[in-house]
Every structure is written in structure tokens, then in C-alpha cells.
Scaffold this active site. Structure first.
Site, PDB file in Angstrom:
ATOM      1  N   TYR A 242      43.870 -34.091  27.392  1.00  0.00           N
ATOM      2  CA  TYR A 242      42.408 -34.019  27.351  1.00  0.00           C
ATOM      3  C   TYR A 242      42.016 -32.566  27.146  1.00  0.00           C
ATOM      4  O   TYR A 242      42.559 -31.669  27.794  1.00  0.00           O
ATOM      5  CB  TYR A 242      41.831 -34.536  28.679  1.00  0.00           C
TER       6      TYR A 242
ATOM      7  N   ASP B 160      46.095 -25.241  25.539  1.00  0.00           N
ATOM      8  CA  ASP B 160      44.999 -25.538  26.460  1.00  0.00           C
ATOM      9  C   ASP B 160      45.534 -25.312  27.865  1.00  0.00           C
ATOM     10  O   ASP B 160      46.213 -26.164  28.435  1.00  0.00           O
ATOM     11  CB  ASP B 160      44.521 -26.984  26.274  1.00  0.00           C
TER      12      ASP B 160
ATOM     13  N   LYS C  38      38.522 -23.499  34.768  1.00  0.00           N
ATOM     14  CA  LYS C  38      38.960 -23.838  36.131  1.00  0.00           C
ATOM     15  C   LYS C  38      39.207 -22.584  36.995  1.00  0.00           C
ATOM     16  O   LYS C  38      38.253 -21.935  37.387  1.00  0.00           O
ATOM     17  CB  LYS C  38      40.165 -24.777  36.097  1.00  0.00           C
TER      18      LYS C  38
END
Ligand code: PLP
Length: 431
Positions: free
Chosen positions: A149, A244, A272
Site C-alpha cells: 500500500y 516506500d 509516520k
């Protein structure tokens, strides 16, 4: 085990009201607990390894806001840095020294980030990196991996078409088929599929985007040679390799998965942990590529709150703490105990399982053997996971409310806290 009774609780009242305001009662789908049943918990505060719900019940938190909270909730130094910044103004919409401090810390940790741009989420970072990759290569095709994702930009909400090297198809209404067709989806860890695709369409590929350790189908580590093959084939064909590291960045090592595996991607996306619990993302990498971003180059990308001083200060404080000696060794020790304890508890109860873990991120798959890809992950016993989730929740442990998500350990998860979780796990495993 059924979900605990919540009808008389404050959490339940909040849930009833939230459902009148937000689709599914939430502002991000997984929070609605659809994968595990029952009602979501409404939280009031967090402290170290704990979350406290609206009714005052305490949980050991193994979600950590989906990864950012590697120092636990409200760590003193991050709170102090954010407060000090906030008192000087919440946003300038203009350059400030805060950006430079965080930018320097990122580049120190990840030397492949020769230049970077701060944005406000992982989605925004991924979307912007893909635009840059397409501009730089003058090609349109993107390659991603099933189960990874990268946020919800149109071209990334895509599943494999009928054949692995054919057009991608939208996974959400509203994604134009023409956009999805510019993304090819391959199985994770499948070297032969990579070779076949590059042999057939190598000259059309702008970029391969990959979670170097997948975390969004549950944790799936890369098999030996997988990332190297991506580096090799992209280089051979003039395509870019985008890591990513939204989840793995500053998580599996200060320098992320690229430091752990000794890789140098062309571009990296982060979020994050980078923001210390505030909404921050970044993309960056090779200076020659990043020079193409506006205003230095023609590739447009902008953001009202990009480089927000409060978020930058919190992120810098968090990265500074992480750079202290021994932090990752402590995280590793606590996480290893947790993973081994989970396996022992489920093994003793005769429950088929497989525990995947890299550093302080992991997943207990209710699946009897290794999980190398999405197709295998989806053969897990999700009903068994839901029972485990609810049994742990009833015993004061908050796990991710889906089989296909990672748990995260923070530096606040001391030996005592891990003992508490493992006692709950042994009890919960008995069913
Ligand atoms: N990339 C990865 C690996 C993620 O795990 C996520 C979110 O969980 C994203 C991108 C999207 O980030 P955001 O939710 O900040 O848009």
C-alpha cells in the site's frame, strides 16, 4: 470469544454519534473494526505504552498510531519540542530553521536522500514521487506489488489484471480505468515475474515502487535477492527504484530498510515516525532528480502546511532520540521476546500460526507456514485472527484490528509491559 458488551459505555455513545457524522463512523476505514467485528474503541489519552479509552480502561498499545509512535505516547522530549514550537506560532507558510533541522537529520540517517521535500502525508509523498519519476523518465508505466500500500492516489489503488504483465484494474470505484492501466501489479517476492515484465516492457517503465519490507498485508519481509533484482532490472532499463519507507523508515533501523539491506534507491518516501506523531511526509533522493521539482524545475508540487514548524520540531525531537546509542538494540530485544512469546502461546494451544517480524514490526498470521506474498497472506484464518484480537482486547491489549496489518513495539514497551502482553496471549490462546 465475542466482543465485550459496550452498550452502556461512553465509548459506545461516542460511536453512535460518530456514525451520524462520518462514513462508517470513522475517518480512516480500518478503524471501524469491520475486519474483527464489534465496535471500535474511542480513546481519550495515551501515555508511554498505554492507551486509555473513553471509559478509563487501559490497554497496552501495539498499534502505535499505525507506526509513528516509536517512543510511545506523549514522549517528554517530543511533547516539549512541539509545545515550544507551537508557542512561537503554529504555521508560517514560509521557510524556517525547523525544516532544515529535520532535513539534516533525515539525510544523516539516509544518505540516499540527497535532496528532499516535506509534504503532509504518505499518500502525498508517494503521489509526488511518482509524478517526478514519470517526468524524469518521460515514461508513464508504474510497477507496484500486490499487497503493498502506498496511499490512496488513483494510480496506486490498482490490482493485477488477468495476466501479471497486463493492464492494472481499479480497486476502487472512482479510479479511472485509463489511470489504473498505467500501473502493472506483480506478486511480492516473485523474481521471475520481475524478469518477465522487464523483458517484455522494460522500456516503458518509469518506476518500480515497493515497500522494502511489506507491512500492509501483514509483515512480509523481502526474500533474499528480491530487492537486488529490482535494483538490477531498473538500472538496466533506465527505470527508477522508489522505496516506500513510510512504515520502515526509522523503524527497522535509523536508516530504514535501505540501511538494513545495504540498498540505494533512486527515490524514497517517508512519513509516520518522521513526523513524531504529527502529519508529515517526505519524498527525496538523487539530487539530479529532485532538481526537477518546482521551483528549481518544472515538476509541480506544493503544500500550504508543508514543513509545518510544530510537526518539524516534533519529528526532529523524535529522530534525535532515536539516534541515541542502543535504542534499536532495545527495540529488537523487546520485539523478539514478544514475537517468540506469541509463537509459544499459540503453539502450546495447537493453533496454526506463523509469526513474521523485522525489528519492531511484526504480524501473527493465522496461517500454518511462511507468508511470502499477498496470495498466501489472504489464505490466513481471518476468523481466528478476529477471535484473537477480541480476546486480547478483553485482556487489555490493543492489537491491530485486522490480520493484514503490522503491530509495532515502542521504546516504552518495557520488560514488564511485554510480560503483561505475553500473559494475556497465553490466556487468550486457550480460547
Ligand atoms: N505507504 C505505506 C507503506 C503506508 O503504510 C502508508 C499508510 O499506512 C502510506 C504509504 C500512506 O500514508 P498516509 O496514510 O500518511 O497517507
Amino acid at each position: 470469544m465475542s466482543a465485550p458488551r459496550t452498550e452502556a459505555s461512553k465509548s459506545h455513545a461516542l460511536w453512535e454519534e460518530a456514525r451520524q457524522l462520518f462514513p462508517g463512523g470513522v475517518n480512516s476505514p480500518v478503524r471501524a473494526f469491520r475486519a474483527v467485528g464489534g465496535e471500535p474503541v474511542f480513546f481519550e489519552r495515551g501515555e508511554g505504552p498505554y492507551l486509555f479509552d473513553a471509559d478509563g480502561k487501559r490497554y497496552v498499545d501495539l498499534v502505535g498510531s499505525w507506526g509513528p509512535l516509536i517512543l510511545g505516547h506523549a514522549p517528554a522530549r517530543v511533547v516539549a519540542a512541539a509545545r515550544t514550537a507551537l508557542e512561537k506560532g503554529s504555521s508560517f507558510g514560509a521557510p524556517s530553521a525547523y525544516e532544515i533541522e529535520l532535513g539534516r537529520l533525515v539525510r544523516q540517517a539516509m544518505p540516499s536522500m540527497e535532496r528532499l521535500r516535506f509534504v503532509s502525508s504518505g499518500t502525498e509523498a508517494a503521489m509526488s514521487a511518482l509524478r517526478l519519476a514519470r517526468a524524469a523518465t518521460r515514461r508513464d508505466l508504474i510497477v507496484k506489488f500486490e499487497g503493498c500500500y502506498h496511499g490512496h492516489a488513483d494510480g496506486l489503488l490498482v490490482a493485477a489484471g488477468s495476466g501479471a504483465t497486463t493492464l492494472g484494474v481499479p480497486t476502487s470505484p472512482g479510479v479511472p480505468a485509463a489511470v489504473a492501466a498505467q500501473t502493472v501489479v506483480l506478486p511480492y517476492n516473485d523474481l521471475a515475474a520481475i524478469d518477465r515484465l522487464f523483458a517484455a516492457r522494460g522500456q516503458e517503465i518509469a518506476a518500480v515502487i515497493v515497500e522494502p519490507i511489506a507491512g500492509n498485508m501483514g509483515v512480509v519481509p523481502p526474500r533474499l535477492g528480491f530487492l537486488d533484482r529490482l535494483r538490477l532490472r531498473t538500472e538496466e532499463h533506465g527505470a527508477l527504484l522508489i522505496f516506500d519507507e513510510v512504515m520502515t523508515g526509522f523503524r527497522v533501523a535509523l536508516g530504514g530498510a535501505q540501511a538494513l539491506y545495504g540498498m540505494r534507491p533512486d527515490l524514497t518516501i517517508l512519513s509516520k515516525i518522521l513526523g513524531g506523531g504529527f502529519p508529515v511526509g517526505a519524498y527525496g533522493g538523487r539530487a539530479d532528480l529532485m532538481r526537477q521539482i518546482a521551483p528549481e524545475g518544472p515538476v509541480y508540487q506544493a503544500g500550504t502546511l508543508s514543513g509545518n514548524p510544530v510537526a518539524m520540531a516534533a519529528g526532529a525531537a523524535q529522530l534525535t532520540e532515536l539516534a541515541r546509542f542502543g535504542v534499536y538494540d532495545r527495540l529488537e530485544a523487546a520485539s523478539a521476546r514478544l514475537a517468540e512469546g506469541f509463537a509459544e502461546a499459540l503453539g502450546a494451544a495447537g493453533v496454526p500460526h506463523y509469526v513474521a517480524r523485522v525489528g519492531s514490526m511484526g504480524t501473527v498470521f493465522f496461517h500454518p507456514g511462511e507468508v511470502p506474498d499477498y496470495a498466501t497472506a489472504t489464505r490466513s484464518d481471518t476468523a481466528a485472527y478476529a477471535r484473537w484480537f477480541q480476546a486480547m482486547r478483553a485482556r487489555g491489549v490493543y492489537l491491530p484490528p485486522s490480520q493484514f496489518e503490522a503491530w509495532f513495539v515502542s521504546t516504552a514497551h518495557s520488560d514488564d509491559v511485554i510480560d503483561f502482553v505475553l500473559a494475556a496471549a497465553r490466556d487468550a490462546a486457550k480460547g
